[in-house]
Design a protein around this motif. Structure first.
Motif, PDB file in Angstrom:
ATOM      1  N   ALA A 215     -52.147  44.971 -33.242  1.00 44.99           N
ATOM      2  CA  ALA A 215     -51.878  46.337 -33.698  1.00 44.99           C
ATOM      3  C   ALA A 215     -52.311  47.350 -32.646  1.00 44.99           C
ATOM      4  O   ALA A 215     -53.207  47.089 -31.831  1.00 44.99           O
ATOM      5  CB  ALA A 215     -52.613  46.597 -35.025  1.00 44.99           C
ATOM      6  N   ASP A 216     -51.653  48.524 -32.654  1.00 46.24           N
ATOM      7  CA  ASP A 216     -52.046  49.597 -31.750  1.00 46.24           C
ATOM      8  C   ASP A 216     -53.504  49.984 -32.012  1.00 46.24           C
ATOM      9  O   ASP A 216     -53.998  49.908 -33.152  1.00 46.24           O
ATOM     10  CB  ASP A 216     -51.159  50.825 -31.937  1.00 46.24           C
ATOM     11  N   ILE A 217     -54.199  50.402 -30.953  1.00 45.81           N
ATOM     12  CA  ILE A 217     -55.603  50.800 -31.049  1.00 45.81           C
ATOM     13  C   ILE A 217     -55.655  52.317 -30.915  1.00 45.81           C
ATOM     14  O   ILE A 217     -55.323  52.880 -29.866  1.00 45.81           O
ATOM     15  CB  ILE A 217     -56.444  50.123 -29.967  1.00 45.81           C
ATOM     16  N   ALA A 218     -56.084  52.965 -31.991  1.00 44.95           N
ATOM     17  CA  ALA A 218     -56.015  54.428 -32.044  1.00 44.95           C
ATOM     18  C   ALA A 218     -57.055  55.082 -31.157  1.00 44.95           C
ATOM     19  O   ALA A 218     -56.830  56.180 -30.648  1.00 44.95           O
ATOM     20  CB  ALA A 218     -56.202  54.913 -33.491  1.00 44.95           C
ATOM     21  N   GLN A 219     -58.196  54.439 -30.920  1.00 40.28           N
ATOM     22  CA  GLN A 219     -59.233  55.087 -30.122  1.00 40.28           C
ATOM     23  C   GLN A 219     -60.140  54.051 -29.485  1.00 40.28           C
ATOM     24  O   GLN A 219     -60.673  53.190 -30.168  1.00 40.28           O
ATOM     25  CB  GLN A 219     -60.064  56.047 -30.976  1.00 40.28           C
ATOM     26  N   VAL A 220     -60.303  54.165 -28.162  1.00 44.62           N
ATOM     27  CA  VAL A 220     -61.278  53.379 -27.413  1.00 44.62           C
ATOM     28  C   VAL A 220     -62.205  54.367 -26.728  1.00 44.62           C
ATOM     29  O   VAL A 220     -61.757  55.201 -25.928  1.00 44.62           O
ATOM     30  CB  VAL A 220     -60.601  52.470 -26.363  1.00 44.62           C
ATOM     31  N   CYS A 221     -63.465  54.291 -27.056  1.00 48.00           N
ATOM     32  CA  CYS A 221     -64.439  55.199 -26.467  1.00 48.00           C
ATOM     33  C   CYS A 221     -64.921  54.597 -25.147  1.00 48.00           C
ATOM     34  O   CYS A 221     -65.630  53.594 -25.141  1.00 48.00           O
ATOM     35  CB  CYS A 221     -65.615  55.430 -27.416  1.00 48.00           C
ATOM     36  N   GLY A 222     -64.525  55.202 -24.045  1.00 48.03           N
ATOM     37  CA  GLY A 222     -64.902  54.675 -22.738  1.00 48.03           C
ATOM     38  C   GLY A 222     -63.691  54.122 -22.011  1.00 48.03           C
ATOM     39  O   GLY A 222     -62.561  54.582 -22.201  1.00 48.03           O
ATOM     40  N   ASN A 223     -63.910  53.130 -21.185  1.00 46.31           N
ATOM     41  CA  ASN A 223     -62.832  52.617 -20.341  1.00 46.31           C
ATOM     42  C   ASN A 223     -62.608  51.118 -20.487  1.00 46.31           C
ATOM     43  O   ASN A 223     -61.975  50.501 -19.646  1.00 46.31           O
ATOM     44  CB  ASN A 223     -63.124  52.945 -18.867  1.00 46.31           C
ATOM     45  N   ILE A 224     -63.148  50.507 -21.568  1.00 50.35           N
ATOM     46  CA  ILE A 224     -62.968  49.066 -21.766  1.00 50.35           C
ATOM     47  C   ILE A 224     -62.331  48.852 -23.128  1.00 50.35           C
ATOM     48  O   ILE A 224     -62.896  49.242 -24.164  1.00 50.35           O
ATOM     49  CB  ILE A 224     -64.295  48.309 -21.674  1.00 50.35           C
ATOM     50  N   ALA A 225     -61.136  48.264 -23.148  1.00 54.23           N
ATOM     51  CA  ALA A 225     -60.420  47.989 -24.394  1.00 54.23           C
ATOM     52  C   ALA A 225     -60.399  46.491 -24.642  1.00 54.23           C
ATOM     53  O   ALA A 225     -60.139  45.699 -23.725  1.00 54.23           O
ATOM     54  CB  ALA A 225     -58.997  48.531 -24.323  1.00 54.23           C
ATOM     55  N   SER A 226     -60.673  46.093 -25.890  1.00 56.51           N
ATOM     56  CA  SER A 226     -60.581  44.686 -26.286  1.00 56.51           C
ATOM     57  C   SER A 226     -59.192  44.443 -26.851  1.00 56.51           C
ATOM     58  O   SER A 226     -58.814  45.029 -27.873  1.00 56.51           O
ATOM     59  CB  SER A 226     -61.656  44.358 -27.329  1.00 56.51           C
TER      60      SER A 226
ATOM     61  N   SER B  52     -63.249  58.448 -16.959  1.00 54.91           N
ATOM     62  CA  SER B  52     -62.933  59.845 -17.263  1.00 54.91           C
ATOM     63  C   SER B  52     -61.468  60.037 -17.645  1.00 54.91           C
ATOM     64  O   SER B  52     -60.925  61.122 -17.508  1.00 54.91           O
ATOM     65  CB  SER B  52     -63.273  60.723 -16.054  1.00 54.91           C
ATOM     66  N   PHE B  53     -60.809  58.996 -18.144  1.00 57.26           N
ATOM     67  CA  PHE B  53     -59.391  59.101 -18.500  1.00 57.26           C
ATOM     68  C   PHE B  53     -59.233  59.311 -19.998  1.00 57.26           C
ATOM     69  O   PHE B  53     -59.873  58.628 -20.803  1.00 57.26           O
ATOM     70  CB  PHE B  53     -58.657  57.828 -18.070  1.00 57.26           C
ATOM     71  N   ASP B  54     -58.367  60.246 -20.360  1.00 61.23           N
ATOM     72  CA  ASP B  54     -57.993  60.482 -21.752  1.00 61.23           C
ATOM     73  C   ASP B  54     -56.483  60.315 -21.855  1.00 61.23           C
ATOM     74  O   ASP B  54     -55.733  61.018 -21.157  1.00 61.23           O
ATOM     75  CB  ASP B  54     -58.394  61.906 -22.197  1.00 61.23           C
ATOM     76  N   GLY B  55     -56.041  59.434 -22.729  1.00 60.69           N
ATOM     77  CA  GLY B  55     -54.612  59.247 -22.905  1.00 60.69           C
ATOM     78  C   GLY B  55     -54.290  57.863 -23.429  1.00 60.69           C
ATOM     79  O   GLY B  55     -55.174  57.055 -23.711  1.00 60.69           O
ATOM     80  N   THR B  56     -52.983  57.602 -23.565  1.00 59.83           N
ATOM     81  CA  THR B  56     -52.516  56.334 -24.139  1.00 59.83           C
ATOM     82  C   THR B  56     -51.873  55.485 -23.049  1.00 59.83           C
ATOM     83  O   THR B  56     -51.064  55.977 -22.254  1.00 59.83           O
ATOM     84  CB  THR B  56     -51.505  56.590 -25.265  1.00 59.83           C
ATOM     85  N   ILE B  57     -52.237  54.209 -23.013  1.00 62.33           N
ATOM     86  CA  ILE B  57     -51.670  53.238 -22.078  1.00 62.33           C
ATOM     87  C   ILE B  57     -51.075  52.107 -22.898  1.00 62.33           C
ATOM     88  O   ILE B  57     -51.679  51.646 -23.876  1.00 62.33           O
ATOM     89  CB  ILE B  57     -52.734  52.708 -21.107  1.00 62.33           C
TER      90      ILE B  57
ATOM     91  N   VAL C 286     -52.800  51.627 -26.547  1.00 65.99           N
ATOM     92  CA  VAL C 286     -54.242  51.843 -26.639  1.00 65.99           C
ATOM     93  C   VAL C 286     -54.533  53.271 -26.181  1.00 65.99           C
ATOM     94  O   VAL C 286     -54.142  53.669 -25.077  1.00 65.99           O
ATOM     95  CB  VAL C 286     -55.016  50.842 -25.753  1.00 65.99           C
ATOM     96  N   THR C 287     -55.187  54.037 -27.054  1.00 70.13           N
ATOM     97  CA  THR C 287     -55.551  55.415 -26.739  1.00 70.13           C
ATOM     98  C   THR C 287     -57.009  55.437 -26.301  1.00 70.13           C
ATOM     99  O   THR C 287     -57.892  55.046 -27.060  1.00 70.13           O
ATOM    100  CB  THR C 287     -55.341  56.332 -27.942  1.00 70.13           C
ATOM    101  N   PHE C 288     -57.232  55.882 -25.056  1.00 73.66           N
ATOM    102  CA  PHE C 288     -58.575  55.940 -24.489  1.00 73.66           C
ATOM    103  C   PHE C 288     -59.132  57.361 -24.621  1.00 73.66           C
ATOM    104  O   PHE C 288     -58.425  58.357 -24.375  1.00 73.66           O
ATOM    105  CB  PHE C 288     -58.562  55.563 -22.995  1.00 73.66           C
TER     106      PHE C 288
END
Length: 840
Positions: A216-227, A280-285, A312-314
């Protein structure tokens, strides 16, 4: 003569042939000659070929109607078998013939194509080259083990491009073989029909299409590491999960986002992490998960794959910076200095402290704060961004009440250029320091931390001087802080000048008992006065003591100290002394120095006379540190014999003494060893290298396993048995017996029987075990080291191992895991092998 009887066939007068060849069957007569030929009207442009020839009764005839040899006709050809025999007497030939009609029916040419299909349904691929006489039909002639004919559905068996489906309920991957058969039916002359079949076969590999699931899409990742893939599952394409191939990739365009690269922990794992190169990135990848089913190998391999996407939204981390730790000299209005991060909100809070703080605006990063009591306070600056947890940084501020400084009253009309400062004493834990902050010359403050320190300005440097008393206090950890300053002014008036003249140290008592003094003439308004400070009894002045050039008379030899005092002004007095020595006949004596290793030695005159003159023989290039001092050092320009002479006094009181000849020997030139810690492998040899210069001799001790202990570079052989460690001492010597230059330097030799190769290191940049260190290899400059990954690919190679492996390949870090190495010491022994684990 009997006529031979020809019979063209024992089967029938006419036959039908599917194809372009027929084997004729004429009879044989031993006395006759046979020959096949076609009825000319039946040939009609056809090409007939008899094999082996047309005289063989069982010749094979091939019919073709084009140069390529492909028969595309339906024709009847009558073949005549003729037997002939000649009369030996008359030469008359008698012959007979028989005919067989052969109907040739050209075979159809079925064409179909094999393929590999992703999925379990496709269209069969036969070429639609049917004529009006042809019918085609598909049939299944081969299938994987366990598949029934009923599991394969050919939609229209007579359609060259018929759809075909493998049982979709429980399809079996593998190769299915299909046959395309063409039956060609022609009507014969007698009204009957004849059918000629032809077929071709194709193989179709039906491959499972894997089902990729990126989660499923990830609505929010705090920081720069997504699981990634935590809620994803891949549909396996085999019973062996290791055979399933999948990969995570970046699907969206990240060009220009300054992400610094995106790194997957394991791009092939179902669950992995993706790390941005910036926090320091904000946005969706958008990331993609692709699952592969690879059929075959090499260039002939086919691939079935599917891809699923996940967004994934960072949210970049709001990194707080509460500013540097600091000190506040005062309890009020200290300006804090925290940072701001766009899109975040901040707040100041008290972490610890002895009193109560008051913020002018707790949400302002540069808010001022006042405290109720002095001491160490810790404040926290917390930044919150979106729904991500707050990030906090702390700053420690020490608040102190500043000290009090009082430099004392101003003072005027100070004579003699020396006075005492008069500051107020400091309290406990406080330090006061005097500094000069004004004046026409540089003053000397004798005790800068003493509130009543004496201070002196240069003689004659009159004028107004200012001195600042700065008081600091201890911050509790031994550091003085919070300076508070106060200034005091001092005015110095002109003071008299005095000079008792030069010392007179070489008066020969046997020649005269008087000395003419040479004090300075006092300036206008000032007066001088001579007085005796010390000396033998019986001295007197022949002239008034107020005379600057008075005559001083003695009755005994010895040292006399006189004072010339000049006074004037408002009670200023300045004194100056002169030393006069009346000497009996002199007796110069010197100590004899030993021979010297090098070019420098010490000289000493022992007569106690403080001033004299050293000379050398030979004198060229000889340098004395102080040629007029009784104790001095001397440096000669080159090795050899030198004599040194000490001369004291002058005139009739002069005397001199010389040293024995001093021998200067060559010294060792930068004595050293090439390597004082040597590692050698058992069975090998290594050269020990010492260097003491061109004049040195060498002695190595002990002599164990050395080729020659009396040379600079003996060879050490690590023969068995050998101690694991030997300390050799090399003695380097120059000179001759009784006068030598000697240096002893230890050299450690360690003998190893096997390599000590670490099996793990951690190249994570923390400064500990970041490289694969193999200490023993320093003794094997020709050793070759190779490292391979688990697939046998070489990731590192080095000869000599001057730069230990840092866990990279082509400049990029290798992954976690086990790597395999070989080490060839190039010493005639077999290479060693092992493994090393890289962990980060």
């Amino acid at each position: 003569m009997e006529v031979p009887i020809a019979v063209s066939s024992t089967v029938a007068d006419s036959v039908v042939v599917c194809g372009a060849q027929y084997v004729l069957d004429g009879n044989v007569d031993p006395e006759a000659q046979g020959q096949w030929r076609a009825v000319p009207g039946d040939v009609n442009g056809l090409t007939l070929t008899f094999t082996p020839n047309n005289t063989a009764n069982n010749a094979t005839v091939t019919v073709s109607n084009n140069p390529g040899g492909v028969s595309t006709f339906n024709s009847t050809v009558r073949f005549i078998w003729q037997l002939s025999k000649a009369d030996p007497l008359t030469g008359i030939v008698c012959a007979s013939e028989d005919t067989i009609a052969v109907r040739f029916i050209a075979l159809p040419e079925p064409i179909a194509q094999s393929d590999t299909i992703c999925g379990f349904t496709t269209n069969l691929t036969a070429t639609n080259n049917l004529t009006a006489e042809d019918t085609g039909i598909w049939s299944l002639v081969g299938q994987p083990l366990g598949v029934n004919l009923a599991d394969v559905d050919i939609d229209d068996v007579n359609n060259p491009g018929s759809p075909v489906t493998v049982n979709m309920i429980n399809p079996v991957e593998g190769t299915y073989s299909f046959r395309w058969t063409i039956n060609r039916t022609v009507t014969l002359a007698n009204g009957e029909t004849a059918t000629c079949p032809a077929f071709t076969e194709i193989d179709i590999y039906f491959a499972t299409i894997p089902i990729a699931n990126a989660g499923a899409d990830i609505a929010q990742v705090c920081g720069n590491i997504a699981s990634l893939g935590l809620d994803a599952a891949n549909n396996p394409i085999s019973d062996d999960p290791a055979a399933d191939l999948g990969i995570w990739e970046v699907a969206s365009d990240t060009t220009g986002l300054n992400l610094g690269g995106i790194v997957f922990a394991n791009p092939n794992a179902i669950q992995t992490t993706a790390t941005l190169g910036t926090s320091s990135f904000d946005g969706t990848i958008t990331f993609s998960r692709t699952l592969f089913n690879i059929i075959g190998t090499g260039v002939d391999a086919d691939t079935c794959q599917t891809t699923d996407l996940v967004d994934v939204t960072f949210v970049s981390t709001a990194v707080p910076d509460a500013g540097p730790d600091d000190l506040s000299c005062g309890l009020s209005n200290y300006a804090l200095a925290a940072n701001t991060v766009q899109g975040s909100s901040g707040v100041w809070t008290l972490v610890s402290g002895p009193g109560t703080p008051t913020f002018t605006n707790a949400n302002d990063p540069t808010s001022t704060v006042s405290v109720s009591a002095e001491g160490l306070y810790t404040f926290a600056w917390s930044l919150t961004k979106g729904t991500c947890p707050a990030e906090t940084d702390e700053v420690s501020i020490t608040f102190l009440v500043p000290p009090v400084s009082n430099a004392g009253p101003d003072v005027v009309d100070i004579c003699n250029f020396t006075t005492n400062l008069a500051a107020q004493a400091v309290g406990a834990g406080e330090v006061g320091t005097w500094t000069q902050t004004g004046g026409p010359a540089t003053a000397t403050i004798q005790a800068p931390n003493n509130p009543n320190s004496p201070v002196t300005v240069p003689n004659g440097s009159t004028g107004s001087y200012t001195f600042t008393w700065t008081v600091t206090r201890d911050n509790g950890s031994g550091t003085q802080v919070c300076p508070v300053a106060d200034v005091s002014s001092f005015t110095f008036i002109n003071q008299p000048l005095t000079d008792a003249g030069p010392d007179q140290l070489d008066i020969c008592f046997n020649d005269t008992q008087t000395a003419t003094l040479a004090g300075n003439t006092p300036a206008a308004g000032f007066a001088g006065q001579w007085s005796l400070i010390s000396g033998p009894t019986g001295s007197s002045f022949d002239t008034p003591t107020s005379q600057f050039n008075a005559i001083f008379r003695v009755t005994q030899s010895g040292i006399y100290v006189l004072n010339w005092s000049v006074t004037g002004g408002i009670g200023c007095q300045v004194d100056s002394t002169v030393t006069i020595r009346f000497t009996d006949l002199l007796n110069a004596t010197v100590a004899n120095p030993a021979d010297v290793c090098g070019l420098t030695t010490s000289l000493q005159a022992t007569d106690g006379f403080p001033i004299g003159q050293w000379t050398a023989s030979p004198a060229a290039g000889v340098v004395f540190t102080n040629e007029t001092a009784p104790t001095t050092s001397v440096t000669v320009p080159a090795p050899g014999n030198y004599t040194f002479t000490w001369t004291i006094g002058n005139g009739t009181c002069q005397d001199q003494a010389s040293t024995n000849a001093v021998q200067f020997f060559p010294e060792l030139v930068n004595p050293s060893v090439e390597n004082d810690d040597i590692v050698v492998y058992l069975g090998n040899a290594v050269e020990l290298v010492a260097d003491g210069g061109p004049d040195a001799t060498y002695t190595w001790s002990p002599t164990t396993n050395l080729s020659n202990p009396n040379i600079a570079n003996p060879v050490f052989t690590a023969a068995s048995p050998t101690p694991s460690e030997i300390i050799y001492n090399v003695t380097m010597t120059t000179g001759i017996a009784g006068a030598t230059c000697t240096v002893v330097i230890p050299v450690r030799v360690r003998v190893f029987t096997m390599l000590n190769v670490p099996n793990v290191f951690t190249p994570n940049g923390d400064g500990r075990f970041d490289t694969w260190q193999i200490p023993l290899l320093s003794g094997f400059p020709n050793a070759k080291i190779c490292v391979f990954n688990r697939w046998g690919d070489q990731v590192f190679e080095s000869t000599g191992y001057q730069n230990p492996w840092d866990g990279t390949f082509n400049g990029n870090p290798v992954g976690h895991g086990t790597y395999y190495w070989t080490i060839d010491l190039n010493n005639g022994q077999a290479p060693e092998k092992g493994y090393v684990v890289v962990t980060r």
